[in-house]
Design a protein around this motif. Structure first.
Motif, PDB file in Angstrom:
ATOM      1  N   GLN A   1      32.739  48.539  48.104  1.00 41.14           N
ATOM      2  CA  GLN A   1      32.532  48.948  46.720  1.00 41.14           C
ATOM      3  C   GLN A   1      31.030  48.931  46.432  1.00 41.14           C
ATOM      4  N   HIS A   2      30.454  50.112  46.306  1.00 40.57           N
ATOM      5  CA  HIS A   2      29.016  50.232  46.120  1.00 40.57           C
ATOM      6  C   HIS A   2      28.655  50.047  44.652  1.00 40.57           C
ATOM      7  N   ARG A   3      27.540  49.391  44.432  1.00 42.50           N
ATOM      8  CA  ARG A   3      27.007  49.254  43.085  1.00 42.50           C
ATOM      9  C   ARG A   3      25.925  50.305  42.892  1.00 42.50           C
ATOM     10  N   GLY A   4      26.029  51.073  41.826  1.00 43.77           N
ATOM     11  CA  GLY A   4      25.022  52.096  41.581  1.00 43.77           C
ATOM     12  C   GLY A   4      25.349  52.915  40.357  1.00 43.77           C
ATOM     13  N   SER A   5      24.411  53.741  39.975  1.00 44.92           N
ATOM     14  CA  SER A   5      24.584  54.607  38.821  1.00 44.92           C
ATOM     15  C   SER A   5      25.227  55.911  39.265  1.00 44.92           C
ATOM     16  N   LEU A   6      26.357  56.237  38.676  1.00 45.12           N
ATOM     17  CA  LEU A   6      27.096  57.445  39.027  1.00 45.12           C
ATOM     18  C   LEU A   6      27.394  58.215  37.752  1.00 45.12           C
ATOM     19  N   ASP A   7      26.591  59.244  37.489  1.00 43.62           N
ATOM     20  CA  ASP A   7      26.780  60.057  36.287  1.00 43.62           C
ATOM     21  C   ASP A   7      27.995  60.965  36.459  1.00 43.62           C
ATOM     22  N   GLU A   8      28.579  61.347  35.327  1.00 43.93           N
ATOM     23  CA  GLU A   8      29.753  62.211  35.397  1.00 43.93           C
ATOM     24  C   GLU A   8      29.426  63.578  35.977  1.00 43.93           C
ATOM     25  N   ASP A   9      28.162  64.026  35.873  1.00 47.35           N
ATOM     26  CA  ASP A   9      27.812  65.319  36.461  1.00 47.35           C
ATOM     27  C   ASP A   9      27.694  65.244  37.972  1.00 47.35           C
ATOM     28  N   SER A  10      27.825  64.039  38.526  1.00 51.30           N
ATOM     29  CA  SER A  10      27.788  63.860  39.976  1.00 51.30           C
ATOM     30  C   SER A  10      29.180  63.649  40.550  1.00 51.30           C
ATOM     31  N   VAL A  11      30.206  63.899  39.742  1.00 50.70           N
ATOM     32  CA  VAL A  11      31.590  63.656  40.156  1.00 50.70           C
ATOM     33  C   VAL A  11      32.385  64.947  40.008  1.00 50.70           C
ATOM     34  N   ILE A  12      33.222  65.230  41.001  1.00 49.54           N
ATOM     35  CA  ILE A  12      34.119  66.374  40.924  1.00 49.54           C
ATOM     36  C   ILE A  12      35.539  65.917  41.248  1.00 49.54           C
ATOM     37  N   GLN A  13      36.499  66.760  40.930  1.00 48.35           N
ATOM     38  CA  GLN A  13      37.896  66.492  41.224  1.00 48.35           C
ATOM     39  C   GLN A  13      38.331  67.372  42.390  1.00 48.35           C
TER      40      GLN A  13
END
Length: 327
Positions: free
Chosen positions: A127-139
């Motif tokens: 489980q990585h700790r980090g900043s993950l913006d919603e624009d960096s996520v896809i379905q």
């Protein structure tokens, strides 16, 4: 389901095995009337396979899956118990994209959370700790993953240069991402821990390289300080039409390279063609190329790449012997 139930951009990927209904959680088996002793007996009898604590799958199905699909199934078992903001990242994202993974362990599922928090590392789960913006996520299908450019950079932080280059070249060649988007992501995440490999991958990646073996050869040339060969070089016939395309070429030396990997013997054989017939046709093709160009051919195998110093000496000697060649 998307993290927090929000709609995410959808992405089409190569047709992968549908795993969405295969995981059988312990609670579902209990609701169906089984108890823990019965479940344990089913595992011992090889009727069920235990993916991880509290998650099971049909034993035959599990052993019919490729290592990549077993990883995907393990990821779905983990997502059943993960925080709703959990996203598959790193190599777990690449696999969901149908990407090529070479020499990167698949024993751990990699995730990151949208809320920036992370749990402890487990036997099969990082489980990585980090900043993950919603624009960096896809379905993709039934799971949320990091977008291709970010996932590519993530892979560079958990592997050495050569395996990372294999994955990045594959994504570029299949137009899953562009060179510009990957370079932009590498710059954006340049302060990540273990991100020094990212810059080298940006410099060395090439969308025209088509396979693991070809990427390894391209990397080999760079690592052994040989001239970088031109990938997918077109050979013209007497009429100026394309007769063939060779894996690599040094036009200035009059030398071309063909990589003899297993994929070539399976992907390029014609329907009903025997292996002997295919090899004969390849020999005639190579002879025709040499007659058209006056060039010499170097054939490379996986075994050659495992002895890079010896292979480099062989190639360097051939290039030196052709130094007087003039196109």
């Amino acid at each position: 389901m998307a993290p927090y139930g929000k709609a995410l951009p959808m992405m089409e990927t190569p047709q992968l095995v549908d795993l969405s209904t295969l995981v059988q959680p312990r609670r579902a088996l209990l609701d169906a009337g089984y108890d823990d002793n019965h479940i344990a007996r089913l595992v011992r009898a090889k009727i069920l396979h235990r993916i991880r604590a509290g998650a099971y799958v049909d034993h035959v199905v599990w052993h019919s899956l490729s290592p990549a699909d077993q990883h995907r199934l393990r990821a779905r078992a983990i997502l059943l118990v993960a925080h709703p903001a959990t996203v598959l990242t790193h190599v777990s994202s690449i696999i969901e994209l149908g990407g090529t993974v070479w020499n990167i362990p698949l024993s751990h599922v990699h995730t990151t959370r949208l809320d920036g928090k992370a749990g402890r590392r487990q036997r099969d789960w990082i489980q990585h700790r980090g900043s993950l913006d919603e624009d960096s996520v896809i379905q993709v299908g039934d799971v949320s993953i990091s977008a291709p450019p970010r996932a590519a950079v993530e892979v560079t932080t958990i592997s050495s240069l050569e395996p990372a280059l294999v994955t990045v070249n594959d994504l570029l060649h299949r137009d899953v991402m562009s060179e510009a988007s990957f370079a932009a992501a590498a710059h954006r995440y340049r302060y990540w821990p273990s991100s020094l490999v990212s810059d080298l991958v940006v410099r060395l990646c090439n969308r025209h390289v088509e396979s693991v073996g070809e990427t390894r050869f391209d990397f080999f040339c760079w690592a052994q300080h040989l001239p970088r060969a031109v990938p997918q070089f077109k050979i013209l016939d007497e009429s100026g039409r394309t007769f063939a395309r060779v894996d690599f070429a040094w036009p200035e030396f009059g030398v071309f390279v063909e990589f003899d990997g297993r994929a070539k013997y399976t992907l390029h054989r014609r329907p009903g063609e025997s292996l002997d017939e295919f090899l004969y046709r390849e020999k005639r093709r190579e002879e025709r190329i040499s007659l058209l160009t006056g060039w010499v051919c170097i054939r490379i195998t996986w075994a050659d790449l495992n002895d890079p110093v010896r292979l480099a000496a062989r190639i360097r000697a051939i290039l030196q012997s052709r130094a007087a060649y003039r196109p």
